[in-house]
Design a protein around this motif. Structure first.
Motif, PDB file in Angstrom:
ATOM      1  N   GLU A 123       0.810  -1.226   0.000  1.00  0.00           N
ATOM      2  CA  GLU A 123       0.000   0.000   0.000  1.00  0.00           C
ATOM      3  C   GLU A 123       0.842   1.274   0.000  1.00  0.00           C
ATOM      4  OE1 GLU A 123      -2.843   0.042   3.244  1.00  0.00           O
ATOM      5  OE2 GLU A 123      -2.641  -2.141   3.365  1.00  0.00           O
ATOM      6  N   PHE A 124       2.048   1.198   0.540  1.00  0.00           N
ATOM      7  CA  PHE A 124       2.877   2.395   0.718  1.00  0.00           C
ATOM      8  C   PHE A 124       4.278   2.160   0.180  1.00  0.00           C
ATOM      9  CE2 PHE A 124      -0.409   2.984   3.915  1.00  0.00           C
ATOM     10  CZ  PHE A 124      -0.634   4.351   3.896  1.00  0.00           C
ATOM     11  N   ARG A 125       4.886   3.238  -0.285  1.00  0.00           N
ATOM     12  CA  ARG A 125       6.301   3.206  -0.625  1.00  0.00           C
ATOM     13  C   ARG A 125       7.010   4.297   0.152  1.00  0.00           C
ATOM     14  NH1 ARG A 125       8.465   6.798  -4.614  1.00  0.00           N
ATOM     15  NH2 ARG A 125       6.926   8.319  -5.344  1.00  0.00           N
ATOM     16  N   ARG A 126       8.257   4.013   0.492  1.00  0.00           N
ATOM     17  CA  ARG A 126       9.071   4.970   1.243  1.00  0.00           C
ATOM     18  C   ARG A 126       9.564   6.058   0.296  1.00  0.00           C
ATOM     19  NH1 ARG A 126      13.073   2.229   5.273  1.00  0.00           N
ATOM     20  NH2 ARG A 126      13.518   3.862   6.807  1.00  0.00           N
ATOM     21  N   LEU A 127       9.411   7.301   0.703  1.00  0.00           N
ATOM     22  CA  LEU A 127       9.892   8.426  -0.090  1.00  0.00           C
ATOM     23  C   LEU A 127      11.277   8.848   0.392  1.00  0.00           C
ATOM     24  CD1 LEU A 127       6.635  10.568  -0.286  1.00  0.00           C
ATOM     25  CD2 LEU A 127       7.511   8.953  -1.982  1.00  0.00           C
ATOM     26  N   ASP A 128      11.973   9.569  -0.448  1.00  0.00           N
ATOM     27  CA  ASP A 128      13.314  10.047  -0.121  1.00  0.00           C
ATOM     28  C   ASP A 128      13.225  11.508   0.305  1.00  0.00           C
ATOM     29  OD1 ASP A 128      16.016  10.846  -0.059  1.00  0.00           O
ATOM     30  OD2 ASP A 128      16.545   9.391  -1.608  1.00  0.00           O
ATOM     31  N   ALA A 129      13.563  11.760   1.559  1.00  0.00           N
ATOM     32  CA  ALA A 129      13.499  13.130   2.082  1.00  0.00           C
ATOM     33  C   ALA A 129      14.357  14.085   1.267  1.00  0.00           C
ATOM     34  CB  ALA A 129      13.948  13.148   3.538  1.00  0.00           C
ATOM     35  N   ARG A 130      15.410  13.568   0.666  1.00  0.00           N
ATOM     36  CA  ARG A 130      16.314  14.419  -0.117  1.00  0.00           C
ATOM     37  C   ARG A 130      15.639  14.952  -1.380  1.00  0.00           C
ATOM     38  NH1 ARG A 130      20.946   9.862   0.238  1.00  0.00           N
ATOM     39  NH2 ARG A 130      19.058   8.689  -0.290  1.00  0.00           N
ATOM     40  N   GLU A 131      14.553  14.296  -1.797  1.00  0.00           N
ATOM     41  CA  GLU A 131      13.812  14.742  -2.974  1.00  0.00           C
ATOM     42  C   GLU A 131      12.594  15.586  -2.605  1.00  0.00           C
ATOM     43  OE1 GLU A 131      12.839  11.228  -5.124  1.00  0.00           O
ATOM     44  OE2 GLU A 131      14.939  10.643  -5.433  1.00  0.00           O
ATOM     45  N   ILE A 132      12.272  15.649  -1.313  1.00  0.00           N
ATOM     46  CA  ILE A 132      11.100  16.397  -0.851  1.00  0.00           C
ATOM     47  C   ILE A 132      11.472  17.767  -0.321  1.00  0.00           C
ATOM     48  CG2 ILE A 132       9.180  16.432   0.798  1.00  0.00           C
ATOM     49  CD1 ILE A 132       9.296  13.363   0.798  1.00  0.00           C
ATOM     50  N   ALA A 155      22.632  20.491   2.144  1.00  0.00           N
ATOM     51  CA  ALA A 155      23.220  21.185   3.296  1.00  0.00           C
ATOM     52  C   ALA A 155      23.173  20.308   4.544  1.00  0.00           C
ATOM     53  CB  ALA A 155      22.488  22.500   3.534  1.00  0.00           C
ATOM     54  N   LEU A 156      22.100  19.537   4.701  1.00  0.00           N
ATOM     55  CA  LEU A 156      21.952  18.668   5.868  1.00  0.00           C
ATOM     56  C   LEU A 156      22.856  17.444   5.798  1.00  0.00           C
ATOM     57  CD1 LEU A 156      18.059  18.765   6.221  1.00  0.00           C
ATOM     58  CD2 LEU A 156      19.702  19.664   7.880  1.00  0.00           C
ATOM     59  N   LYS A 157      23.350  17.125   4.594  1.00  0.00           N
ATOM     60  CA  LYS A 157      24.213  15.960   4.380  1.00  0.00           C
ATOM     61  C   LYS A 157      23.553  14.677   4.870  1.00  0.00           C
ATOM     62  CE  LYS A 157      28.460  18.730   4.596  1.00  0.00           C
ATOM     63  NZ  LYS A 157      29.757  18.976   5.259  1.00  0.00           N
ATOM     64  N   LEU A 158      22.304  14.502   4.472  1.00  0.00           N
ATOM     65  CA  LEU A 158      21.590  13.286   4.846  1.00  0.00           C
ATOM     66  C   LEU A 158      22.249  12.092   4.162  1.00  0.00           C
ATOM     67  CD1 LEU A 158      17.883  14.536   4.546  1.00  0.00           C
ATOM     68  CD2 LEU A 158      19.364  14.512   6.570  1.00  0.00           C
ATOM     69  N   ASP A 159      22.450  11.013   4.920  1.00  0.00           N
ATOM     70  CA  ASP A 159      23.113   9.844   4.354  1.00  0.00           C
ATOM     71  C   ASP A 159      22.141   8.717   4.048  1.00  0.00           C
ATOM     72  OD1 ASP A 159      22.494   9.071   6.899  1.00  0.00           O
ATOM     73  OD2 ASP A 159      24.563   8.780   7.569  1.00  0.00           O
ATOM     74  N   GLY A 160      20.850   9.041   3.981  1.00  0.00           N
ATOM     75  CA  GLY A 160      19.837   8.048   3.666  1.00  0.00           C
ATOM     76  C   GLY A 160      18.541   8.734   3.298  1.00  0.00           C
ATOM     77  N   PRO A 161      17.481   7.968   3.043  1.00  0.00           N
ATOM     78  CA  PRO A 161      16.229   8.554   2.579  1.00  0.00           C
ATOM     79  C   PRO A 161      15.423   9.265   3.658  1.00  0.00           C
ATOM     80  CG  PRO A 161      15.976   6.191   2.853  1.00  0.00           C
ATOM     81  CD  PRO A 161      17.435   6.488   3.056  1.00  0.00           C
ATOM     82  N   ASP A 162      15.769   9.057   4.911  1.00  0.00           N
ATOM     83  CA  ASP A 162      14.990   9.634   6.005  1.00  0.00           C
ATOM     84  C   ASP A 162      15.658  10.891   6.548  1.00  0.00           C
ATOM     85  OD1 ASP A 162      13.531   7.314   5.615  1.00  0.00           O
ATOM     86  OD2 ASP A 162      14.463   6.265   7.310  1.00  0.00           O
ATOM     87  N   LEU A 163      14.867  11.718   7.202  1.00  0.00           N
ATOM     88  CA  LEU A 163      15.386  12.925   7.856  1.00  0.00           C
ATOM     89  C   LEU A 163      15.861  12.529   9.253  1.00  0.00           C
ATOM     90  CD1 LEU A 163      15.719  16.058   7.834  1.00  0.00           C
ATOM     91  CD2 LEU A 163      13.430  16.171   8.843  1.00  0.00           C
ATOM     92  N   ALA A 164      17.152  12.529   9.467  1.00  0.00           N
ATOM     93  CA  ALA A 164      17.728  12.157  10.759  1.00  0.00           C
ATOM     94  C   ALA A 164      18.640  13.288  11.223  1.00  0.00           C
ATOM     95  CB  ALA A 164      18.504  10.854  10.646  1.00  0.00           C
ATOM     96  N   LEU A 165      18.239  13.951  12.301  1.00  0.00           N
ATOM     97  CA  LEU A 165      18.952  15.119  12.808  1.00  0.00           C
ATOM     98  C   LEU A 165      19.474  14.842  14.206  1.00  0.00           C
ATOM     99  CD1 LEU A 165      16.217  17.760  11.849  1.00  0.00           C
ATOM    100  CD2 LEU A 165      18.215  17.105  10.478  1.00  0.00           C
TER     101      LEU A 165
END
Length: 450
Positions: A389-398, A406-416
């Motif tokens: 039913e769901f697919r994981r989105l890439d925060a880097r594209e949103i 700038a955040l240098k995210l190393d994966g699809p999720d927002l991790a701060l």
């Protein structure tokens, strides 16, 4: 107040906080309300002394035991004065002078402890890793698994007082206008490094008396929380559900990105928390928010509104480990039972809230935690049961513009985290609904929801 009276008040307040089950900020506020005669400078010193002792509690207790002091508030303050404030052995008797409003004089054991503490550092070789990093043992191993060789920097960052961040309310003013208004009132600020609507105060100071705040130009909100609201990407005209809205920080941020157009349903199981949103909405000039208290996460209201929303935010209840800079007492209350209870609840909430998302819509699951089982593990569990039913989105594209880079995210999720980004610790993952629930699953959901 005399310096000795300040120390005595700090010992009394710290002792009260350590004995209470309520959060430290509530205990401190209640204690201060009963002592309105205490001046603002004295209040500031006392409160900061207590928070410093709470932040460094584990290292202070280790040193207290090492120099033969019992684990109690008075001992922690003695160690803190020596190792955090760097007082001298000659100063200490003047702070423990036995006066009417001061603490009793140092005992022989305490005087010897003061001599042993002179010139020492809080963190030293030989301390267990959890003590050296000033993290509860229950969290240290979990965080090591996630952060690896970055854990040392994280531990130090979490022992540093958090800055005061503001969010410019785009309904009334942009960030530059808010900064200028604050400057006219003597409040220095600078743009936050990442959030396009954030300002960071040059120093901690009360802003609730300013026109910028009272006129609704800005809200106090950590930059990381602002970024979570951006990830939802709520647009003007959208139908949005904020499933664990609380007092509405992210609700108001989304209302601003929606330019007051569309509708946000602010949902929470606490009517009191939702009621506290009223004044904030009025001040911000927001009128596209409706509030509704739910009995529980599977309230029948959810079933009746399935597949109705473009965006759903689940700001799930969590350990709050990402906010330990602001609530240092919370890290010493963490238990395995609490983690187990919360992760089970998080799964139930996400499962129920997902029913609200229409096909092509998005649900964002977020916490202010750094623990993997509250974050990545919940995302993986959700996909394991709802991958059709769901697919994981890439925060880097949103995220807008070059923010993701700038955040240098190393994966699809927002991790701060505080060490890498200077924000509180936050995690957020976005899912898009790609198909309606299968008929059998929909029926089961309706039956379970009552």
């Amino acid at each position: 107040m005399t310096p000795a009276a300040r120390v005595d008040a700090a010992i009394e307040l710290l002792d009260t906080v350590l004995r209470e089950t309520r959060p430290a900020d509530q205990v401190i506020a209640y204690w201060l309300r009963g002592r309105r005669y205490v001046g603002s400078k004295d209040r500031g010193w006392i409160v900061e002394a207590v928070y410093a002792s709470l932040r460094e509690k584990q290292r202070l207790e280790w040193w207290a035991a090492r120099v033969g002091l019992p684990a109690r508030a008075r001992s922690l303050v003695i160690v803190a004065l020596m190792l955090i404030d760097h007082r001298t052995g000659n100063e200490m008797p003047t702070l423990f002078d036995g006066s009417t409003h001061g603490p009793s004089k140092l005992s022989d054991i305490e005087q010897m402890a003061v001599q042993m503490l002179h010139g020492q550092d809080l963190a030293v070789e030989g301390q267990p890793r959890a003590v050296r990093l000033n993290l509860p043992g229950i969290a240290a191993d979990r965080l090591m698994a996630r952060f690896g060789d970055r854990l040392e920097a994280l531990g130090e960052a979490m022992n540093t007082p958090a800055p005061v961040d503001l969010r410019a309310n785009g309904i009334k003013a942009d960030r530059d206008e808010v900064a200028k208004q604050l400057a006219r009132e003597g409040v220095e600020s600078e743009p936050t490094p990442f959030s396009p609507m954030g300002l960071r105060l040059a120093r901690r100071m009360p802003i609730f008396h300013t026109r910028a705040f009272s006129n609704g130009l800005a809200e106090v909100q950590d930059e990381g929380s602002q970024l979570v609201a951006l990830l939802v990407d709520a647009k003007p005209g959208d139908q949005v559900a904020d499933f664990c809205a609380g007092a509405g920080g992210k609700t108001l941020a989304m209302a601003a990105t929606m330019a007051n157009k569309g509708r946000i349903m602010a949902l929470d199981i606490s009517e009191a928390r939702l009621e506290r949103m009223s004044e904030r909405m009025r001040r911000a000039g927001v009128h596209n928010i409706e509030r509704r208290a739910l009995k529980h996460e599977r309230d029948p209201w959810v079933r009746r509104h399935k597949l109705k929303f473009d965006r759903v935010l689940v700001d799930a209840p969590c350990t709050g480990s990402g906010t330990w800079r602001r609530a240092p007492d919370a890290k010493w209350k963490l238990t395995e039972e609490t983690i187990a209870e919360l992760t089970e609840l998080q799964g139930r909430i996400l499962e129920s809230a997902a029913r609200l998302v229409k096909t092509g819509g998005r649900i964002v699951y977020a916490t202010c935690s750094l623990l993997p089982e509250e974050n990545e593990a919940r995302a993986e569990a959700f996909l394991a049961s709802h991958g059709s039913e769901f697919r994981r989105l890439d925060a880097r594209e949103i995220l807008p513009g070059d923010l993701a880079a700038a955040l240098k995210l190393d994966g699809p999720d927002l991790a701060l985290d505080p060490a890498t980004h200077g924000t509180d610790g936050f995690y957020a993952v976005a899912f898009e609904r790609i198909a309606d629930p299968a008929p059998t699953e929909a029926v089961q959901a309706e039956v379970a929801g009552g």
